[in-house]
Design a protein around this motif. Structure first.
Motif, PDB file in Angstrom:
ATOM      1  N   SER A  54       0.836  -1.206   0.000  1.00  0.00           N
ATOM      2  CA  SER A  54       0.000   0.000   0.000  1.00  0.00           C
ATOM      3  C   SER A  54       0.866   1.249   0.000  1.00  0.00           C
ATOM      4  O   SER A  54       0.569   2.229  -0.701  1.00  0.00           O
ATOM      5  N   LEU A  55       1.947   1.225   0.795  1.00  0.00           N
ATOM      6  CA  LEU A  55       2.869   2.357   0.823  1.00  0.00           C
ATOM      7  C   LEU A  55       3.552   2.537  -0.529  1.00  0.00           C
ATOM      8  O   LEU A  55       3.672   3.666  -1.024  1.00  0.00           O
ATOM      9  N   LEU A  56       3.980   1.435  -1.138  1.00  0.00           N
ATOM     10  CA  LEU A  56       4.600   1.501  -2.459  1.00  0.00           C
ATOM     11  C   LEU A  56       3.613   2.016  -3.502  1.00  0.00           C
ATOM     12  O   LEU A  56       3.991   2.758  -4.424  1.00  0.00           O
ATOM     13  N   PHE A  57       2.349   1.649  -3.344  1.00  0.00           N
ATOM     14  CA  PHE A  57       1.323   2.133  -4.272  1.00  0.00           C
ATOM     15  C   PHE A  57       1.191   3.645  -4.192  1.00  0.00           C
ATOM     16  O   PHE A  57       1.138   4.335  -5.208  1.00  0.00           O
ATOM     17  N   VAL A  58       1.144   4.178  -2.965  1.00  0.00           N
ATOM     18  CA  VAL A  58       0.995   5.625  -2.775  1.00  0.00           C
ATOM     19  C   VAL A  58       2.190   6.378  -3.355  1.00  0.00           C
ATOM     20  O   VAL A  58       2.038   7.455  -3.938  1.00  0.00           O
ATOM     21  N   LYS A  59       3.379   5.812  -3.229  1.00  0.00           N
ATOM     22  CA  LYS A  59       4.586   6.493  -3.682  1.00  0.00           C
ATOM     23  C   LYS A  59       4.845   6.313  -5.172  1.00  0.00           C
ATOM     24  O   LYS A  59       5.199   7.262  -5.873  1.00  0.00           O
TER      25      LYS A  59
END
Length: 208
Positions: A54-59
């Motif tokens: 999810s963090l990688l998706f946001v970034k």
């Protein structure tokens, strides 16, 4: 604005978590018969991996073209844009409008935030608030932002620090570009037209 398609977001989240959970079970229990108890023991691990994704998706991952527009609705505007600014300001000495001003617009964007910097030879404008908005029917989208402009100290007597706002239509065909208008607290206004030059972000104004 709605940045993802709400109708499919929940299904994508559920499917992604189940896929991660299954992969965890495959790698942690390759030679065991899966049962509910053993499977539930791996839920915390699956949640941790899902959180990282999810963090990688946001970034970064939201930029993947295959996710647009069926899931991600916002366009990727990251990069350096080059073009011109046309102002209605009249030179009090000559009584004429100034010539179009070459500009560089840099946009740093992730899934949650957007920051714009517009640079000329004489000044730099920094966005205070920026967002992407969709028009009626969702067929058109615009970049809108408010900004503070700081001119170079050597010319600040004729170009004081001021605030303003801009709204730029996002054009995808025949080439990706932004065009629209701006207005300032100095009671001037004008047009901005820029074309995407590079996905790299420059940090200072560079003439062609």
């Amino acid at each position: 604005m709605e940045k993802v398609n709400g109708k499919v977001q929940m299904y994508v989240q559920i499917i992604t978590f189940l896929f991660v959970w299954i992969l965890v079970l495959i790698f942690t229990q390759p030679n065991q018969t899966w049962d509910l108890i053993n499977a539930l023991k791996e839920v915390p691990t699956a949640i941790s991996i899902y959180a990282v994704l999810s963090l990688l998706f946001v970034k970064w991952l939201w930029r993947i073209p295959i996710l647009h527009p069926w899931l991600v609705k916002i366009p990727n505007l990251n990069g350096t844009w080059r073009g011109v600014l046309k102002s209605d300001w009249v030179n009090p000495v000559t009584g004429k409008n100034i010539e179009p001003i070459p500009v560089l617009l840099t946009i740093k964007q992730d899934f949650s935030n957007l920051h714009c910097v517009l640079m000329t030879k004489e000044s730099t404008s920094y966005s205070v608030v920026a967002d992407i908005n969709f028009g009626l029917g969702g067929d058109t989208s615009c970049l809108s932002y408010t900004y503070t402009n700081r001119s170079k100290a050597s010319i600040r007597d004729r170009s004081p620090i001021h605030d303003g706002a801009a709204i730029l239509k996002i054009i995808k065909n025949p080439q990706i570009s932004l065009e629209g208008e701006y207005w300032t607290s100095r009671k001037t206004k004008g047009d901005i037209n820029v074309i995407l030059e590079s996905r790299k972000i420059v940090e200072s104004y560079i003439e062609v």
